[in-house]
Design an enzyme around this catalytic site. Structure first.
Site: not given
Length: 423
Positions: A162, A204
């Site tokens: 992440h 991301c």
């Protein structure tokens, strides 16, 4: 029909000139770089899963999938550093104990008998990760946990987890910042720990991790641009969570078609250009071109300004595979036919990484690139010859000013063609 052909020719010349200008900075720095004269002798892979907890199952599957791929393409375990922040295979929620899958058909167990994990669980920290890259270990750390690369090494660094704007989370409680990663890469370059470095990040806003890089010889691939998310590919109803991310899934789809002897490149700009403009057909055969934004649901990002070579000339096995042992002969036919074998001189170079008496040769990128270039020229005709002539001349230019002047000379016939078409 003649007018259409002239228009396609005009488009080709514009694209060729634009491609030459976009890469002028990288090639002017290439001539001044000492690493350009260093022989490519070995490949390493550092594969990192930074996420804990069961719902991040897909991040471990991503990493193990790349681990299986690079091993299949020839990188041995002793040259792979595998870092897994959690052990999903032994999680009580796992319906398939000691097994990890990246597809709902459950045909391929990624966590088999031949998986060697170097850093697991709470060993996967930002500090340990940076120590692996820079080689600043404590004395008690065994060689199996060290990146023992040198100035002839090509290194693949894959990270998944992440992330956000210029950071990647480790263990859900600390972050690797973009300037930390850039500083580690700078130290690696100064300590001659790599010749070329390919960084691939699936998270991301992955592109933001590359913003601080300034070291030559670095090529970066991100799954998404700033402000974009990276998404999972599909849910496994039996496992109960998503089992692979989209970017990694399509990366694996590309590599499953290859073996260690294939010469698929990182990018095929010129081949794609000719296929689209002159023939009106798509061309498949390069890693970068395999990422479809509609399938990824994000925009893959490539940073190439620090990389010294044309991407069309770089086989994917330069990073994802092994350095092959070959014998170069004057004629491939005579090497296999056995005729005049006493007249062929076999050129051997010793493998610097292994202290054996037997001499070996290593496939240098330049030799493979020349073979690929000649094959491509035969297939695509006179315009391809013109394009490769431009590339070859550009590579020999050592001064950026000369390269700019060379580009200005190219513009003159473009203006003439444009004027001709306008009448």
């Amino acid at each position: 029909m003649g007018r259409l052909f002239r228009f396609k020719t005009f488009l080709f010349l514009i694209c060729a000139a634009a491609h030459l200008f976009c890469n002028s900075n990288a090639y002017s720095s290439s001539s001044a770089s000492s690493s350009s004269t260093t022989m490519h002798t070995n490949n390493w892979a550092v594969l990192v899963c930074t996420s804990r907890f069961w719902f991040n199952y897909r991040h471990m599957a991503n990493t193990l999938s790349l681990y299986r791929t690079v091993k299949r393409l020839g990188i041995p375990d002793e040259r792979i550093i595998l870092m897994l922040a959690d052990d999903m295979a032994c999680n009580p929620r796992n319906k398939y104990p000691a097994q990890v899958f990246n597809n709902e058909n459950h045909k391929l167990n990624l966590y088999g008998d031949n998986v060697e994990v170097d850093y697991r669980g709470y060993e996967v920290t930002v500090e340990n990760f940076l120590r692996v890259l820079t080689g600043r270990h404590e004395a008690a750390v065994p060689r199996s946990k060290r990146l023992l690369s040198d100035e002839g090494s090509h290194i693949l660094l894959y990270m998944t987890g992440h992330g956000g704007d210029e950071f990647l989370k480790f263990q859900d409680n600390e972050e690797l910042q973009s300037h930390d990663l850039a500083d580690a890469v700078k130290q690696m370059k100064e300590k001659q720990r790599f010749k070329e470095l390919l960084i691939m990040v699936d998270t991301c806003q992955a592109a933001t991790l590359f913003s601080q890089f300034h070291s030559p010889g670095v090529l970066a691939i991100g799954s998404s641009k700033k402000g974009e998310n990276s998404y999972s590919h599909h849910l496994d109803a039996d496992v109960g969570v998503s089992v692979v991310d989209r970017f990694t899934f399509y990366t694996l789809a590309f590599f499953e078609k290859l073996n260690m002897y294939d010469n698929a490149s990182l990018s095929r700009f010129s081949r794609l250009l000719f296929a689209l403009i002159l023939y009106g057909l798509p061309f498949i055969g390069d890693l970068f071109g395999s990422y479809n934004p509609n399938m990824l649901m994000s925009t893959s990002y490539f940073r190439t300004d620090l990389y010294q070579r044309w991407l069309e000339e770089v086989p994917v096995t330069n990073f994802f595979g092994s350095v092959m042992e070959t014998i170069h002969t004057v004629s491939a036919y005579r090497a296999f036919s056995g005729k005049n074998s006493d007249k062929d001189k076999i050129k051997l170079s010793s493998d610097q990484s292994v202290g054996l008496e037997k001499q070996r040769t290593l496939v240098s990128s330049n030799v493979q690139d020349q073979i690929n270039d000649s094959n491509t020229k035969d297939q695509l005709g006179v315009f391809e010859h013109l394009w490769y002539a431009i590339l070859n001349k550009a590579e020999k230019i050592e001064d950026a000013d000369i390269l700019v002047n060379y580009g200005l000379v190219i513009i003159l016939p473009l203006v003439a063609v444009f004027t001709w078409l306008s009448h």
